[in-house]
Design an enzyme around this catalytic site. Structure first.
Site, short mmCIF file in Angstrom:
data_model
loop_
_atom_site.label_atom_id
_atom_site.label_comp_id
_atom_site.label_asym_id
_atom_site.label_seq_id
_atom_site.Cartn_x
_atom_site.Cartn_y
_atom_site.Cartn_z
N ASP A 175 0.84 -1.19 0.00
CA ASP A 175 0.00 0.00 0.00
C ASP A 175 0.88 1.25 0.00
O ASP A 175 1.74 1.41 0.88
CB ASP A 175 -0.85 -0.06 1.28
CG ASP A 175 -1.96 0.99 1.29
OD1 ASP A 175 -2.96 0.77 0.59
OD2 ASP A 175 -1.81 2.00 2.01
N GLU B 145 1.59 -0.59 -5.09
CA GLU B 145 0.40 0.21 -5.30
C GLU B 145 0.79 1.68 -5.19
O GLU B 145 0.54 2.34 -4.18
CB GLU B 145 -0.69 -0.13 -4.27
CG GLU B 145 -2.03 0.55 -4.58
CD GLU B 145 -2.44 1.58 -3.54
OE1 GLU B 145 -1.61 1.96 -2.71
OE2 GLU B 145 -3.61 2.00 -3.57
#
Lengths: 692, 692
Positions: free
Chosen positions: B410, B439
């Protein structure tokens, strides 16, 4: 160098139970922790040749525009500089990087001295500017910023500790005043440019990232970047037909060459010429003993590469020629042809510098099945190579001591790259004003390598690039960013070895167009004369590019005052080159579309953009051609909404143009080219003295 | 690294009275003389990322095609190899370089094992082959070659000394036989391929040049290069509406996902969710205590990044889920979101890992003026950064120990690059089968840097590249040589954060076309389901890309068996991907012209070129579009002189095409795409069994 074998790769395979010095990102110092903590990345630094393995090239007064991709994780503000220094200075000068777009940054510096400059890039996180940026958003959103002001004050106080003297006092005063209850005034102070400028020099640069290479600029004197060369055989300079010309005869020819506007007079080898297997006229292998031989068959018992052919004169005559040339604005360039005639003193003194055949004889030059028995190549794979290299360097130093500062190097691609890299660096370290022109008509990667490793200028394929599409493709290749940083083209429409078929058959119009192309497509060009200006076009035999009765093998007498000589036009073109800075750099060449494949159009401009020229050349020697030139007005910074003037510097004819599309027509039977100076602003009634 | 600061630059500024070890060309060994004597240059080695600073990427079984510019001064013959080895092997394997053209050479090797491979290039002068070449010319010109044969014999005898055993015997025998008076037989022997092959291994490589970098390949398992991902929130997996789903519930859903043909099931964070400032439904900052909160607000007193949300189950339940998924051909991927809720144990145990404000509180996440008070970012600039890094590595190792081998990371771009480079290298050294998906929806250079430094795959801008020109431009960028070596795209038409306006308004046809584009433009893609296959398209508010009633903040119940679900088509497309190797690599993507801007056409092929597919997609959700596809038949290796077949794998419809220009028509109300398999050879009467 063994250390650097895995440069930058160690991380991937690294083993460590904690972040350790064994596995560390680039850009770090020697402090084991610091490397891991640097958050700014610097990559894509340009200009950079082969990852910094080779220098870029500039001449005194030019700019180096450095670009880099600089970014960090997160959203903090970044600042950075390019750092540069001349080799003789210890301290770096910083120029602030400006953000262009998309994490791409730029700064530039001017090189003001000959020699070597170093440059690199440093950047860091600027926490104070990040804080200012966020503060502005908070204030705009009318949030409570009490706590944020406290954070800001800590940043200012920390900077005050790093600063000293006046700056420290001022910063501390500002931090103290932030206790003030006048919130509005405080905000004005902490968000103002004055404080930003005051803080900038005292930002915490402990964790700054420095690019892991110090890149190099070799800075030459201006002549390296701009000059017109004239090659001529001094032995043909005698005033009396058939006599062997001398340096004294050369002196009398200097004004002829200087008046045409040339800057460099390049002489083929001036050394004693071997007698064994001496070539006769038209390269006849059965040369008679009374033939003069090829100047490239160097060396007799009278001497080798440091000797002067006795028929040319004495060393003092040569030094005098250099002085006299200088008085007329001409430099003398010598030929460095590192090969020997069988009679060269090296052959007896240093047989170990040559390849010996099984029968004890020395191997002559060959390109099987062709044999060149008048030439012995030096064997750079000799066990005694160090002595050979040092001797060849001494040859160069000898001529430097005589006053020579430019060398045209014969066939450098047949000697090891490492030799040239060493030789040129050695020479330029002591004599940064010495220039080397590479005569390597060979495969492109080899030519580029020689340019990268140190040759100041390079011969090109120009002679054989003749159609519009060939010219555009080739010069687009030579001026693309990766190439132009190290490769300085020197364009020759002819040489003693190259009489192209185009020149053989094209007549006066072709000589004119080829001359104008050479003189205007590049900042450096040259001709082999008087063959060129007298339009000598007879080949030794059909299909050959050798001259008939080539001066390489005999003395020629030239009728310099022939009325059809091109010298007047040459003089004019060289004057225009000297008067217009647009012609004096190789960075701005740009082609423009013409709807006629026999017409080629290209522009160039001076470094400051003020002087802009547009060339249009008719490539056909036979027909009048006309067409519409489609100019990129934006690139030329020509206003699109009003007329502009183009002045043909060859004819002094004025044309008023408007918009990108303009008509041209060129007749090869007069002059097959326009050399337009672009005048962006035409006077109108508004400029008239009494208009207002 | 300090040593390498001036790598390769020392020559220019070097000082030496003789060629010395201080100033030496690259590619040398430690022997002070040898470096200067190496005549071969190796440059332009590809693939190479940022001068070798970063590795290239491959999966097991793929080829590494290495190219280099290799040349020397003069005209000698050159030979060379690429050398490669797996990190666990000590010895190099050589593959002979083949000359392509213009001093450009090539060789390739297959990577057969996970882990790290090294490769470099070595080349040398081959005097014997030079001699053979010249000899052939001399013989053809009928010259006397007596002396040359003697030279050749010396070369053969010298090789015999370097050889041993049988080869030495054979070479000596050949050299001895050259005394034979049968000149014709001797020439046949010395010019023959047998002798060339015998000599090659024994060439004198003492002065060979080795490229000065050892380049690196990171080789992953096959899944890194090809896979279909499915993201789903396990807490929405309860069979009873409104209940909090468990890992046991997930088990019952595995077949639903596996039957659609997915390879990876990615779960958002599975850890305890913070209560302080917990967000309510639709990201309401006034979240009630009974709201379930965002899984990305990680940590409570019950545990942090290594704990499991008690409502999901136990560690044993999780390990069991991994096993059950594996039985169905699914891998579980976890989320690595390195940030904390205010209730995370780290906050009490390690306040030094967070930024503390002047009042002693901990700084929450912000994007001023926005505040995210439910999230405390970790402070990577902490003085205690080493302890923090080691702890975060332990988090990864913990989940590896549970059986996880894929992590979706993330927002990696908000943590330092050096941290990721260290972490990924550390983990993969022990566990080369672990894969990391980045990401980072951020600026392109930042995304590329993360890919270079070690992320296996990367999210892309695909969701926002929607028109034909956008798609062609973006995928041309991603597949260009410099990028595709390190950047493996993973294409997502939606994520829990991204419901594009196109999906909001485009209806079923847009869901279908976006799915087919994702699944066929790249080898790796994913969807966030069941929102995707059930065509969830309501935004939180107009202009927002957030889902209404987003699963990020609440439990959703999905009606998986709805008749309009896209699951059948998804199943079919995934089956086609699995059956056709053309879809399983990212190297062959090529766009073809269609004379309609709503139709996009592109082809891909398998590594061996046998399996070729052609995609045509109608980008309009509204209208039937038709057009003429202009195929590059040469690139597709389709014969130009006879018909070929294209079979739509979606509909099993057969079309017979001929030549480059072929008609297509696509109706978005049925399926807006063709997935053509190209069959190059159609059977004719010649293949008929009884034709002859």
């Amino acid at each position: 160098m063994g250390k650097s074998k895995k440069t930058g790769n160690s991380r991937v395979g690294a083993s460590s139970v904690k972040p350790s010095t064994n596995a560390r990102p680039s850009g770090e110092g020697n402090d084991s922790d610091v490397g891991w903590r640097r958050r700014v990345v610097i990559e894509g630094v340009r200009p950079e040749v082969d990852g910094g393995r080779f220098p870029i090239k500039r001449v005194v007064g030019q700019l180096v525009v450095v670009e880099a991709d600089v970014f960090a994780d997160g959203h903090d503000e970044i600042a950075g500089v390019i750092r540069y220094r001349h080799e003789r200075k210890h301290d770096w000068t910083d120029m602030a990087l400006i953000h262009v777009e998309n994490d791409h940054w730029r700064a530039s510096f001017e090189v003001q001295e000959q020699g070597i400059y170093y440059y690199t890039v440093t950047a860091w996180i600027d926490h104070f500017r990040s804080w200012q940026r966020d503060m502005r958003k908070r204030v705009a959103a009318e949030q409570d910023v009490t706590m944020d002001l406290q954070i800001g004050r800590e940043l200012i106080k920390a900077a005050a500790i790093r600063a000293d003297g006046k700056d420290a006092e001022r910063l501390n005063a500002i931090a103290a005043a932030m206790d003030d209850e006048d919130r509005e005034r405080t905000l004005k102070t902490v968000l103002g440019q004055t404080l930003t400028d005051l803080m900038s020099p005292h930002v915490d640069r402990q964790l700054s990232t420095t690019y892991d290479k110090e890149l190099i600029v070799v800075v030459d004197r201006v002549r390296a970047g701009f000059g017109a060369w004239y090659e001529a055989f001094p032995r043909s300079f005698a005033t009396e037909p058939g006599r062997h010309g001398t340096f004294r005869n050369c002196e009398t020819r200097l004004s002829y060459i200087a008046e045409m506007g040339f800057d460099v007079l390049y002489l083929p080898p001036i050394h004693p010429i071997g007698r064994t297997f001496r070539k006769g006229k038209n390269n006849n292998p059965e040369g008679k003993l009374d033939s003069v031989g090829s100047p490239w068959a160097i060396g007799t018992s009278e001497g080798g590469h440091t000797a002067i052919h006795p028929d040319l004169g004495t060393p003092e005559d040569f030094r005098r020629l250099i002085r006299k040339a200088h008085e007329q604005g001409l430099e003398i360039a010598l030929d460095l042809a590192f090969q020997c005639s069988p009679d060269h003193p090296y052959v007896k003194q240093h047989p170990e510098w040559f390849v010996q055949r099984p029968d004890g004889t020395i191997q002559y030059a060959e390109n099987p099945p062709k044999k060149y028995q008048d030439i012995y190549p030096l064997n750079f794979e000799s066990d005694q190579w160090t002595a050979l290299w040092l001797e060849l360097k001494e040859v160069v130093v000898h001529w430097i001591d005589q006053g020579v500062r430019i060398f045209r190097v014969d066939n450098p691609h047949t000697k090891p790259f490492a030799f040239w890299e060493w030789l040129i660096a050695e020479v330029k370290r002591e004599h940064p004003d010495v220039l080397f022109l590479s005569e390597a008509f060979t495969r492109p990667k080899v030519m580029y390598r020689l340019a990268k490793l140190g040759f100041t200028q390079s011969y090109t394929y120009f002679a054989w690039r003749q159609t519009k599409s060939e010219l555009i493709e080739y010069f687009t290749e030579l001026t693309k960013p990766d190439v132009r940083e190290f490769f300085r083209p020197n364009l020759w429409p002819n040489t003693p070895d190259i009489l192209t078929e185009q020149l053989q058959h094209g007549g006066r119009a072709t000589f004119l167009s080829r001359f104008i192309l050479a003189a205007t497509l590049g900042a450096n060009y040259g001709i082999y004369g008087p063959a060129f200006e007298l339009m000598e076009s007879r080949p030794q035999k059909p299909g050959s590019e050798e001259y008939l009765d080539s001066e390489k093998y005999e003395i020629r007498t030239w009728e310099l005052d022939r009325p059809d000589s091109l010298r007047q036009l040459i003089c004019l073109v060289n004057r225009i080159r000297h008067e217009n800075p647009a012609f004096q750099n190789d960075l701005s060449l740009m082609f423009h579309h013409v709807d006629n494949d026999e017409l080629i159009a290209y522009s160039r401009h001076s470094t400051n953009g003020e002087n802009v020229v547009l060339m249009v050349v008719n490539l056909s020697p036979h027909y009048v051609h006309s067409g519409w030139v489609q100019l990129d007005l934006d690139a030329l910074r020509i206003p699109t909404d009003k007329p502009f003037q183009v002045v043909d510097l060859l004819t002094e004819a004025y044309y008023t143009w408007e918009g990108p599309r303009n008509y041209v027509q060129l007749d090869p039977s007069s002059v097959p080219a326009h050399m337009f100076l672009i005048r962006r602003n035409i006077r109108t009634e508004h400029e008239f003295d009494y208009f207002m």
